[in-house]
Write a protein that holds these residues in place. Sequence first.
Motif, PDB file in Angstrom:
ATOM      1  N   ARG B  35      50.208   9.717 -47.388  1.00 47.12           N
ATOM      2  CA  ARG B  35      51.623   9.867 -47.040  1.00 47.12           C
ATOM      3  C   ARG B  35      51.833   9.906 -45.533  1.00 47.12           C
ATOM      4  N   SER B  36      50.985  10.670 -44.834  1.00 44.53           N
ATOM      5  CA  SER B  36      51.229  10.743 -43.388  1.00 44.53           C
ATOM      6  C   SER B  36      50.896   9.421 -42.718  1.00 44.53           C
ATOM      7  N   LEU B  37      49.920   8.707 -43.281  1.00 42.30           N
ATOM      8  CA  LEU B  37      49.638   7.382 -42.728  1.00 42.30           C
ATOM      9  C   LEU B  37      50.827   6.464 -42.948  1.00 42.30           C
ATOM     10  N   TRP B  38      51.417   6.587 -44.132  1.00 36.28           N
ATOM     11  CA  TRP B  38      52.556   5.732 -44.467  1.00 36.28           C
ATOM     12  C   TRP B  38      53.731   6.042 -43.555  1.00 36.28           C
ATOM     13  N   LEU B  39      53.842   7.339 -43.233  1.00 34.38           N
ATOM     14  CA  LEU B  39      54.933   7.774 -42.351  1.00 34.38           C
ATOM     15  C   LEU B  39      54.809   7.119 -40.980  1.00 34.38           C
ATOM     16  N   ARG B  43      51.463   3.235 -36.139  1.00 31.92           N
ATOM     17  CA  ARG B  43      50.495   3.989 -35.363  1.00 31.92           C
ATOM     18  C   ARG B  43      49.137   3.967 -36.043  1.00 31.92           C
ATOM     19  N   ALA B  44      49.147   4.189 -37.346  1.00 29.91           N
ATOM     20  CA  ALA B  44      47.889   4.196 -38.098  1.00 29.91           C
ATOM     21  C   ALA B  44      47.204   2.839 -37.989  1.00 29.91           C
ATOM     22  N   PHE B  45      48.017   1.791 -38.122  1.00 34.02           N
ATOM     23  CA  PHE B  45      47.455   0.442 -38.063  1.00 34.02           C
ATOM     24  C   PHE B  45      46.809   0.194 -36.702  1.00 34.02           C
ATOM     25  N   LEU B  46      47.536   0.552 -35.645  1.00 35.21           N
ATOM     26  CA  LEU B  46      46.999   0.319 -34.303  1.00 35.21           C
ATOM     27  C   LEU B  46      45.739   1.140 -34.068  1.00 35.21           C
ATOM     28  N   SER B  47      45.749   2.363 -34.605  1.00 32.36           N
ATOM     29  CA  SER B  47      44.584   3.210 -34.337  1.00 32.36           C
ATOM     30  C   SER B  47      43.349   2.713 -35.082  1.00 32.36           C
ATOM     31  N   VAL B  48      43.547   2.045 -36.216  1.00 41.96           N
ATOM     32  CA  VAL B  48      42.364   1.537 -36.923  1.00 41.96           C
ATOM     33  C   VAL B  48      42.087   0.066 -36.597  1.00 41.96           C
ATOM     34  N   LEU B  49      42.886  -0.494 -35.708  1.00 38.81           N
ATOM     35  CA  LEU B  49      42.711  -1.906 -35.362  1.00 38.81           C
ATOM     36  C   LEU B  49      41.280  -2.178 -34.893  1.00 38.81           C
ATOM     37  N   GLY B 333      36.111   1.650 -31.986  1.00 35.41           N
ATOM     38  CA  GLY B 333      37.117   1.933 -33.008  1.00 35.41           C
ATOM     39  C   GLY B 333      37.190   3.417 -33.312  1.00 35.41           C
ATOM     40  N   GLY B 334      36.020   4.035 -33.375  1.00 36.96           N
ATOM     41  CA  GLY B 334      35.946   5.464 -33.672  1.00 36.96           C
ATOM     42  C   GLY B 334      36.639   6.304 -32.617  1.00 36.96           C
ATOM     43  N   ILE B 335      36.486   5.895 -31.348  1.00 29.74           N
ATOM     44  CA  ILE B 335      37.150   6.634 -30.274  1.00 29.74           C
ATOM     45  C   ILE B 335      38.664   6.535 -30.437  1.00 29.74           C
ATOM     46  N   GLY B 336      39.125   5.359 -30.858  1.00 31.68           N
ATOM     47  CA  GLY B 336      40.552   5.193 -31.133  1.00 31.68           C
ATOM     48  C   GLY B 336      41.020   6.168 -32.203  1.00 31.68           C
ATOM     49  N   ILE B 337      40.215   6.288 -33.239  1.00 28.80           N
ATOM     50  CA  ILE B 337      40.546   7.206 -34.338  1.00 28.80           C
ATOM     51  C   ILE B 337      40.588   8.646 -33.832  1.00 28.80           C
ATOM     52  N   MET B 338      39.563   8.989 -33.053  1.00 29.80           N
ATOM     53  CA  MET B 338      39.470  10.358 -32.555  1.00 29.80           C
ATOM     54  C   MET B 338      40.697  10.695 -31.732  1.00 29.80           C
ATOM     55  N   ASN B 339      41.066   9.763 -30.883  1.00 24.76           N
ATOM     56  CA  ASN B 339      42.231   9.938 -30.020  1.00 24.76           C
ATOM     57  C   ASN B 339      43.474  10.236 -30.849  1.00 24.76           C
ATOM     58  N   ILE B 340      43.677   9.405 -31.847  1.00 27.52           N
ATOM     59  CA  ILE B 340      44.894   9.553 -32.648  1.00 27.52           C
ATOM     60  C   ILE B 340      44.830  10.822 -33.495  1.00 27.52           C
ATOM     61  N   MET B 341      43.618  11.174 -33.927  1.00 24.45           N
ATOM     62  CA  MET B 341      43.490  12.388 -34.734  1.00 24.45           C
ATOM     63  C   MET B 341      43.777  13.629 -33.895  1.00 24.45           C
ATOM     64  N   LEU B 342      43.325  13.610 -32.638  1.00 25.22           N
ATOM     65  CA  LEU B 342      43.606  14.753 -31.764  1.00 25.22           C
ATOM     66  C   LEU B 342      45.104  14.894 -31.569  1.00 25.22           C
ATOM     67  N   ALA B 343      45.777  13.751 -31.376  1.00 21.45           N
ATOM     68  CA  ALA B 343      47.229  13.785 -31.226  1.00 21.45           C
ATOM     69  C   ALA B 343      47.872  14.318 -32.499  1.00 21.45           C
ATOM     70  N   ILE B 371      39.334  14.162 -44.199  1.00 19.28           N
ATOM     71  CA  ILE B 371      39.718  13.189 -45.226  1.00 19.28           C
ATOM     72  C   ILE B 371      40.713  12.197 -44.634  1.00 19.28           C
ATOM     73  N   GLU B 372      41.616  12.718 -43.838  1.00 15.88           N
ATOM     74  CA  GLU B 372      42.601  11.826 -43.244  1.00 15.88           C
ATOM     75  C   GLU B 372      41.927  10.779 -42.350  1.00 15.88           C
ATOM     76  N   ALA B 373      40.971  11.254 -41.548  1.00 19.91           N
ATOM     77  CA  ALA B 373      40.263  10.312 -40.671  1.00 19.91           C
ATOM     78  C   ALA B 373      39.483   9.295 -41.491  1.00 19.91           C
ATOM     79  N   VAL B 374      38.814   9.782 -42.537  1.00 15.82           N
ATOM     80  CA  VAL B 374      37.986   8.875 -43.346  1.00 15.82           C
ATOM     81  C   VAL B 374      38.867   7.884 -44.099  1.00 15.82           C
ATOM     82  N   VAL B 375      40.011   8.363 -44.573  1.00 18.10           N
ATOM     83  CA  VAL B 375      40.931   7.446 -45.255  1.00 18.10           C
ATOM     84  C   VAL B 375      41.334   6.327 -44.293  1.00 18.10           C
ATOM     85  N   GLN B 376      41.629   6.711 -43.070  1.00 18.33           N
ATOM     86  CA  GLN B 376      42.018   5.692 -42.090  1.00 18.33           C
ATOM     87  C   GLN B 376      40.899   4.689 -41.861  1.00 18.33           C
TER      88      GLN B 376
END
Lengths: 255, 450
Positions: B35-39, B43-49, B333-343, B371-376
Amino acid sequence: MADIVRIIDLVKIYYLESVEVQALRGVSLSVEEGDFVALMGPSGSGKSTLLNQLGCLDRPTSGQYFLGDEDVSEMDDDQLSEIRSKYLGFIFQSYNLLPQYTVVENIEVPLLYQGIKLNAQTREWCIHLATMVGLGDRLDHRPMQLSGGQQQRVAIARALVNDPHVILADEPTGNLDSRTSDEIMERLQQLNDMGKTIIMVTHENDIAAWAKRVIRMRDGHIESDERNHHRTIGTKLAKIDGTAGNGFALRPAGL
Amino acid sequence: MYLLYILVGILLLGAAVGPVLYWDKGRRSLVLAIRSLWLHKMRAFLSVLGIIIGTGAVITLMAFGEGSMQEALDAIRKLGATNIIVRSVKPPENSATAGRSRVAIYGLTQDDYDHFAVLQQGGTITRMVPMRIFPQEMRRLHLMFTGRAVGTTAAYAEINDIPLALGRFLRPEDEENHENVAVLGSRVAQGLFPFEDPLGKTLKLGQSEWVVIGVLKSRTPVGDTGGSMAEDYNNDVYIPLTTCNEHFGSVITYRQAGSFQREQVQLSQVTLTVSDIDKVRTTGELIKSILSRHYRDDTAVSVPLDKLEHAEAEKRRFLGLLAMIAGISLVVGGIGIMNIMLATVTERTREIGIRRALGAKRRDITMQFLIEAVVQTSLGGLLGTLFGLFFAFVVPPAAEWLWGWHLPAQVTALPIFLALIVAVVVGVGFGLYPAYRAAMLDPIEALRHE
Ligand SMILES: Nc1ncnc2c1ncn2[C@@H]1O[C@H](COP(=O)(O)OP(=O)(O)OP(=O)(O)O)[C@@H](O)[C@H]1O
Ligand SMILES: [Mg+2]
């Protein structure tokens, strides 16, 4: 009546860059089961600090706290979390619902963290509580789609879902107009009538008037502790069997 | 086939997600994560790009690499990994042997062959296929075709893939009875028998007549197999070695660059099959020592196994390199995820406080954000895999069609598994710190956060 809450010489000191802030300077207090306590006092007198201690959200610098028979002042973080999920209900000034969840899902959250398996039965129980606070027709709405008063009623339902020993409320009407405030207070009184112990922080005298007991604080001390004479303990305690006159149960069946 | 791989990948992901689903809080976290990814779709797409591009690139590149490597390996394998190929090679001419009228004598002899036969009796060699190959003009009526005559035995069919179009290949009896029979390569058949069924008809090789007993289908030329140019088998005529020697004698005369060359080569090639793949190398050395009696370099021993292993080593190097690139891109890619997760953790501090007040333990919070990070990253990995497969699937025919490039691609399960597993690992690895930060927040502070 047994004391559900008992604190002995509770001290809380905040350390801020070499400055000590004594938020609680040795507070002792007992609350009987079924009581309705209003905490009052000027800003900064330590009301929220005390309520957070009672809510096991924080540990005291010194002193003891017995919730029922359990000494919670010695517990670690995980144990405190468990105490919160099992024995305590919270109502906040700013409602604090989870925006991603629907009304029913918000009410379910404490059960989730209690480790109860969510099923049709628990869902029914949550719907029952939502109906009890008058939101039976808003079950799938999100907090954003509700008014402040409605949100606070969801919060009340959520605070009841785990059948807590004590409900802790920090200025539950602080963000509401006087009519909605009265509505919320009526709900709380109704719960108290059903036997729930409530401890509530408030600034307003007419809100405190709903309580049976008023404790005034100043500079981390209890300044005064009085009974509201027009509302006394005992008169309504006959109803502690768990059902209110309106037929709503406060104890989940089989949970 | 590709669908199967995707299915397996999804199943694998399911195996990772399954237990989470079974567990109540886990399922809630999963639903919440989605749900939060969908919201925050964009942003989610760019962070997992980064993850998407990383996994996609790895899968596509692996497919191309695998495809061309496989082609090379197949070519070598066609020669047989247990085979040893010995060829006659014309030694560099020196003044002694040079000269128009001289006969160039070199290469494998019947004597060498007999020495090899000793090894066959010993059991290390299970099969020997001698070949005598020379340019030859072929005639029928007024038609003429210049191809190669290949004198060999029936065993030739066992080491070469010879698809018959008509009739049969040489049989041992043909050789024993010294039959004048011939099997034609596809182009020879076309050249000499354009309008009729060649079976049973005769053609002339040199002065002698040969009866056609079989015609082969067109064979794709095999690439460089050690010294010789790519061989075009379609111009060959196969005849029994015994009959061949009787009719053509030992000296062959042919035209090359305007002058006549005279050569005496008893055997052009012998292909030996070794009984056991472990004995290929030692047997190869043995063969070389037998041939050292020639005192000059007029033979060449080639061991396809060497090339095979060489090519496989090459492939491993290539895969290692790709793994490195994949690693780098996934770390990015992982650093991108970490960045967005911290935010996200900062943004949802209040939510964390609420959950803690309602009884969430630290590990519940950790799990939720993990789980959220892994889902992404898993979704990113899955999406990247689909993109990668799409390109591996679409680019080769497109390149063939647009530019006529031969760009073989072969999708294997390994890179897909790897990509998905690594995506999950990256999610855990780079989600852990933000999740830990979230869990360590003080409940009261978090509740007070605006
Ligand atoms: N996290 C903290 N760090 C440092 N000092 C704190 C912290 N929380 C509270 N205090 C201090 O403790 C004292 C009591 O604060 P508390 O929040 O309990 O007051 P309060 O009675 O609830 O006031 P209000 O009516 O304004 O809510 C104040 O002086 C406050 O500055
Ligand atoms: Mg306060």
